[in-house]
Design a protein around this motif. Structure first.
Motif, PDB file in Angstrom:
ATOM      1  N   ALA A 121       1.213  -0.888  -0.109  1.00  0.00           N
ATOM      2  CA  ALA A 121       0.069  -0.100   0.161  1.00  0.00           C
ATOM      3  C   ALA A 121       0.477   1.624  -0.149  1.00  0.00           C
ATOM      4  CB  ALA A 121      -0.673   0.150   1.334  1.00  0.00           C
ATOM      5  N   VAL A 122       0.343   2.111  -0.668  1.00  0.00           N
ATOM      6  CA  VAL A 122       1.554   3.496  -1.095  1.00  0.00           C
ATOM      7  C   VAL A 122      -0.151   4.425  -1.102  1.00  0.00           C
ATOM      8  CG1 VAL A 122       3.113   4.834  -2.303  1.00  0.00           C
ATOM      9  CG2 VAL A 122       3.103   2.671  -2.424  1.00  0.00           C
ATOM     10  N   LEU A 123       0.627   5.788   0.290  1.00  0.00           N
ATOM     11  CA  LEU A 123      -0.336   6.745   0.177  1.00  0.00           C
ATOM     12  C   LEU A 123       0.404   8.207  -0.056  1.00  0.00           C
ATOM     13  CD1 LEU A 123      -1.444   4.788   2.333  1.00  0.00           C
ATOM     14  CD2 LEU A 123      -3.703   6.021   2.158  1.00  0.00           C
ATOM     15  N   PHE A 124      -0.016   9.177  -0.021  1.00  0.00           N
ATOM     16  CA  PHE A 124       0.392  10.215  -0.430  1.00  0.00           C
ATOM     17  C   PHE A 124      -0.500  11.150   0.646  1.00  0.00           C
ATOM     18  CE2 PHE A 124       2.063   7.747  -4.183  1.00  0.00           C
ATOM     19  CZ  PHE A 124       3.481   8.553  -3.920  1.00  0.00           C
ATOM     20  N   CYS A 125       0.874  12.208   0.830  1.00  0.00           N
ATOM     21  CA  CYS A 125      -0.145  13.635   1.715  1.00  0.00           C
ATOM     22  C   CYS A 125       0.860  14.327   2.240  1.00  0.00           C
ATOM     23  CB  CYS A 125      -0.524  12.644   3.309  1.00  0.00           C
ATOM     24  SG  CYS A 125       0.535  12.246   4.705  1.00  0.00           S
ATOM     25  N   ASP A 126       0.332  15.924   2.717  1.00  0.00           N
ATOM     26  CA  ASP A 126       0.138  16.636   3.002  1.00  0.00           C
ATOM     27  C   ASP A 126       1.600  16.589   4.416  1.00  0.00           C
ATOM     28  OD1 ASP A 126       1.089  20.089   3.185  1.00  0.00           O
ATOM     29  OD2 ASP A 126       0.004  19.812   4.646  1.00  0.00           O
ATOM     30  N   ALA A 127       2.356  17.023   3.648  1.00  0.00           N
ATOM     31  CA  ALA A 127       3.144  16.674   5.432  1.00  0.00           C
ATOM     32  C   ALA A 127       3.191  17.883   6.792  1.00  0.00           C
ATOM     33  CB  ALA A 127       4.431  17.267   5.785  1.00  0.00           C
ATOM     34  N   ASN A 128       2.545  18.747   6.502  1.00  0.00           N
ATOM     35  CA  ASN A 128       1.693  19.178   7.967  1.00  0.00           C
ATOM     36  C   ASN A 128       0.343  18.788   8.242  1.00  0.00           C
ATOM     37  OD1 ASN A 128       4.075  20.670   8.195  1.00  0.00           O
ATOM     38  ND2 ASN A 128       3.616  22.045   6.138  1.00  0.00           N
ATOM     39  N   GLY A 129      -0.234  19.155   7.343  1.00  0.00           N
ATOM     40  CA  GLY A 129      -1.844  18.998   7.594  1.00  0.00           C
ATOM     41  C   GLY A 129      -1.914  17.425   7.350  1.00  0.00           C
ATOM     42  N   LEU A 130      -1.438  16.233   7.430  1.00  0.00           N
ATOM     43  CA  LEU A 130      -1.610  14.973   6.729  1.00  0.00           C
ATOM     44  C   LEU A 130      -2.592  14.989   6.178  1.00  0.00           C
ATOM     45  CD1 LEU A 130      -0.005  13.742  10.793  1.00  0.00           C
ATOM     46  CD2 LEU A 130       1.187  13.953   8.478  1.00  0.00           C
ATOM     47  N   LEU A 155      -4.357  11.230   7.699  1.00  0.00           N
ATOM     48  CA  LEU A 155      -3.560   9.666   7.635  1.00  0.00           C
ATOM     49  C   LEU A 155      -3.888   9.572   8.788  1.00  0.00           C
ATOM     50  CD1 LEU A 155      -1.407   8.384   5.621  1.00  0.00           C
ATOM     51  CD2 LEU A 155       0.785   9.801   7.151  1.00  0.00           C
ATOM     52  N   SER A 156      -4.021   9.919  10.158  1.00  0.00           N
ATOM     53  CA  SER A 156      -4.110   9.716  11.513  1.00  0.00           C
ATOM     54  C   SER A 156      -5.462   8.772  11.528  1.00  0.00           C
ATOM     55  CB  SER A 156      -3.816  10.410  12.683  1.00  0.00           C
ATOM     56  OG  SER A 156      -5.095  11.055  12.235  1.00  0.00           O
ATOM     57  N   ASP A 165      -2.585   8.866  17.281  1.00  0.00           N
ATOM     58  CA  ASP A 165      -2.547   9.337  19.014  1.00  0.00           C
ATOM     59  C   ASP A 165      -0.309   9.655  18.416  1.00  0.00           C
ATOM     60  OD1 ASP A 165      -4.670  10.153  19.512  1.00  0.00           O
ATOM     61  OD2 ASP A 165      -4.198   8.503  21.439  1.00  0.00           O
ATOM     62  N   ARG A 166       0.627   8.471  18.428  1.00  0.00           N
ATOM     63  CA  ARG A 166       1.987   8.354  18.597  1.00  0.00           C
ATOM     64  C   ARG A 166       1.583   8.576  16.507  1.00  0.00           C
ATOM     65  NH1 ARG A 166       2.644   2.757  18.005  1.00  0.00           N
ATOM     66  NH2 ARG A 166       4.950   3.230  18.040  1.00  0.00           N
ATOM     67  N   LEU A 167       1.247   8.978  15.762  1.00  0.00           N
ATOM     68  CA  LEU A 167       2.009   9.260  14.314  1.00  0.00           C
ATOM     69  C   LEU A 167       2.347  10.613  14.471  1.00  0.00           C
ATOM     70  CD1 LEU A 167       1.840   8.486  11.788  1.00  0.00           C
ATOM     71  CD2 LEU A 167      -0.839   9.170  11.310  1.00  0.00           C
ATOM     72  N   GLN A 168       1.518  11.788  14.634  1.00  0.00           N
ATOM     73  CA  GLN A 168       2.803  13.072  14.756  1.00  0.00           C
ATOM     74  C   GLN A 168       3.874  13.062  15.449  1.00  0.00           C
ATOM     75  OE1 GLN A 168       0.770  15.719  12.523  1.00  0.00           O
ATOM     76  NE2 GLN A 168       2.453  16.156  12.665  1.00  0.00           N
ATOM     77  N   LYS A 169       3.499  12.868  16.614  1.00  0.00           N
ATOM     78  CA  LYS A 169       5.212  12.545  17.121  1.00  0.00           C
ATOM     79  C   LYS A 169       6.169  12.472  16.811  1.00  0.00           C
ATOM     80  CE  LYS A 169       6.760  11.679  21.638  1.00  0.00           C
ATOM     81  NZ  LYS A 169       6.654  11.277  22.553  1.00  0.00           N
ATOM     82  N   LEU A 208       6.343  20.650   1.619  1.00  0.00           N
ATOM     83  CA  LEU A 208       6.632  18.526   2.013  1.00  0.00           C
ATOM     84  C   LEU A 208       5.733  17.433   1.997  1.00  0.00           C
ATOM     85  CD1 LEU A 208       8.632  19.236   5.339  1.00  0.00           C
ATOM     86  CD2 LEU A 208       9.475  19.054   3.184  1.00  0.00           C
ATOM     87  N   THR A 209       5.985  16.788   1.530  1.00  0.00           N
ATOM     88  CA  THR A 209       5.323  15.367   1.414  1.00  0.00           C
ATOM     89  C   THR A 209       5.892  14.204   1.603  1.00  0.00           C
ATOM     90  OG1 THR A 209       4.308  16.330  -0.849  1.00  0.00           O
ATOM     91  CG2 THR A 209       3.730  14.350  -0.720  1.00  0.00           C
ATOM     92  N   LEU A 210       4.798  14.222   2.000  1.00  0.00           N
ATOM     93  CA  LEU A 210       5.437  12.721   2.769  1.00  0.00           C
ATOM     94  C   LEU A 210       4.281  10.942   2.319  1.00  0.00           C
ATOM     95  CD1 LEU A 210       4.443  12.756   6.493  1.00  0.00           C
ATOM     96  CD2 LEU A 210       6.472  12.801   5.416  1.00  0.00           C
ATOM     97  N   MET A 211       4.910  10.406   2.186  1.00  0.00           N
ATOM     98  CA  MET A 211       4.629   8.661   1.419  1.00  0.00           C
ATOM     99  C   MET A 211       4.730   8.087   2.495  1.00  0.00           C
ATOM    100  SD  MET A 211       5.977   6.713  -1.972  1.00  0.00           S
ATOM    101  CE  MET A 211       7.757   6.261  -0.969  1.00  0.00           C
TER     102      MET A 211
END
Length: 400
Positions: A121-130, A155-156, A165-169, A208-211
């Motif tokens: 599975a591959v997802l792309f999201c904005d790094a700040n707002g997720l 994403l969370s 809850d741990r994701l953003q940290k 920034l983008t996160l994959m």
């Protein structure tokens, strides 16, 4: 660089994801820094441009032929060259010889198709707002998203409450402050365990983008649990006496090692060795079935007098080894309690008569500095003394 195999790139993205994808393109593709220094070239680009292109500025490897067409200095090939809106903090150029033209849009569509077909599975999201901007087929299947509702979700929300809850940290600590990748074992909201790899992608505009790559581990963990269950069952069979259900000699030896380690740290314990009196007569006079019943019944009788922290094992024949957590003041009382419990539990024979059975015991307290063999010898010496002095009694080992 003279090798024909492209070296790994500096970013975890290209090392773990993009490189195997880009190497499958039928067109040449190079990734360059902002000064057009070549950082990466796929196999086709190396064939078109020459194997020594990596590490050099791209313009030094080409000469102009006509608008949009370049001649590779080292191979002499006439190439179409296009810059692609590739992002990732790098500049990307597409090359193909004039006999196999393909548009940049087609090349990107092909790359997108490879990501769509990727088994994880591959997802792309904005790094700040997720906020999720895209997800491949495997992601939609894993998250049971038949109607493409993942797009624009946070994403969370795809993870269970604890991991959400741990994701953003760990994104903030592991990715936003530096380039790299973060890998964690996580649980999805539909209770599927996954290995989640989060990779930071740098865009040209500074965004920034996160994959996120998610690998389903439920099948692996299911197999692991099955193997662990089989190993535990096998270990139990190896360590158990089939007649009495108690530990056997192998199980006792392992337990004694653990008791000695704890004893060296200050925990008081003792070893008792018990032997059924006149057991040979029981077998000879009443048969081995009665002898087996005596072993089973006495083993359970001893077990009933002990606590969870203690252990009794059938060491061999009619001999039982008992490890009991106690101080010297309590040892004699515990040993006598076991002896009386056995003596008060005769065997009922088929003819209705009761066959009395007694137990002789030798006991020895553990003292720091002695090993298991010495402790066993001391308890065995005490048992021998109990037998010699009339049986059905307890003898405590006394240091000379």
């Amino acid at each position: 660089m003279t090798s024909s195999t492209p070296p790994p790139l500096d970013t975890p993205l290209t090392c773990e994801v993009l490189k195997p994808l880009l190497d499958q393109l039928s067109d040449g593709l190079t990734l360059c820094d902002h000064d057009d220094g070549v950082l990466y070239a796929n196999h086709v680009a190396l064939r078109l441009l020459g194997s020594n292109v990596i590490g050099h500025r791209l313009e030094s490897q080409l000469i102009d032929d006509q608008p949009g067409v370049k001649i590779a200095i080292h191979t002499g090939m006439h190439l179409d060259m296009r810059e692609l809106p590739f992002g990732l903090g790098m500049r990307a150029y597409l090359f193909r010889d004039q006999g196999s033209r393909i548009s940049a849009d087609q090349a990107l569509a092909r790359l997108r198709g490879l990501v769509e077909a990727w088994p994880d599975a591959v997802l792309f999201c904005d790094a700040n707002g997720l906020e999720i901007s895209d997800a491949n087929r495997a992601a939609r299947q894993l998250l049971e998203d038949d109607h493409h509702r993942l797009t624009r979700e946070n994403l969370s929300v795809i993870f269970c409450d604890k991991d959400a809850d741990r994701l953003q940290k760990f994104i903030r600590q592991g990715l936003l402050s530096r380039r790299g990748a973060v890998r964690r074992e996580m649980l999805l909201r539909n209770d599927v365990p996954v290995e989640a790899t989060l990779i930071r992608l740098d865009e040209h505009q500074g965004q920034l983008t996160l994959m996120a790559m998610l690998r389903d581990r439920s099948h692996y963990l299911g197999k692991l649990r099955a193997v662990e269950h089989k190993l535990a069952k096998a270990q139990s069979m190896i360590s158990r006496d089939s007649l009495t259900g108690l530990c056997n000699r192998h199980g006792f030896d392992k337990a004694l090692e653990e008791f000695i380690i704890a004893g060296a740290s200050g925990r008081e314990f003792a070893l008792m060795i018990g032997d059924i009196d006149h057991f040979k007569q029981i077998n000879d006079s009443h048969g081995h079935l009665v002898g087996d019943e005596a072993l089973h019944k006495i083993g359970q009788c001893i077990r009933a007098q002990l606590r969870d922290a203690d252990l009794v094992a059938r060491y061999g024949g009619e001999e039982f080894c008992i490890l009991v957590v106690c101080g010297a003041a309590m040892l004699s009382e515990i040993a006598e309690r076991i002896r009386h419990a056995v003596g008060d539990t005769p065997l009922a024979l088929d003819n209705g008569t009761l066959l009395p059975v007694t137990l002789s015991l030798g006991a020895c307290m553990f003292e720091p500095g002695i090993d298991g063999e010495t402790l066993f010898e001391h308890a065995d010496d005490a048992l021998y003394a109990a037998k010699e002095s009339g049986r059905n009694r307890v003898v405590m080992f006394q240091s000379p």
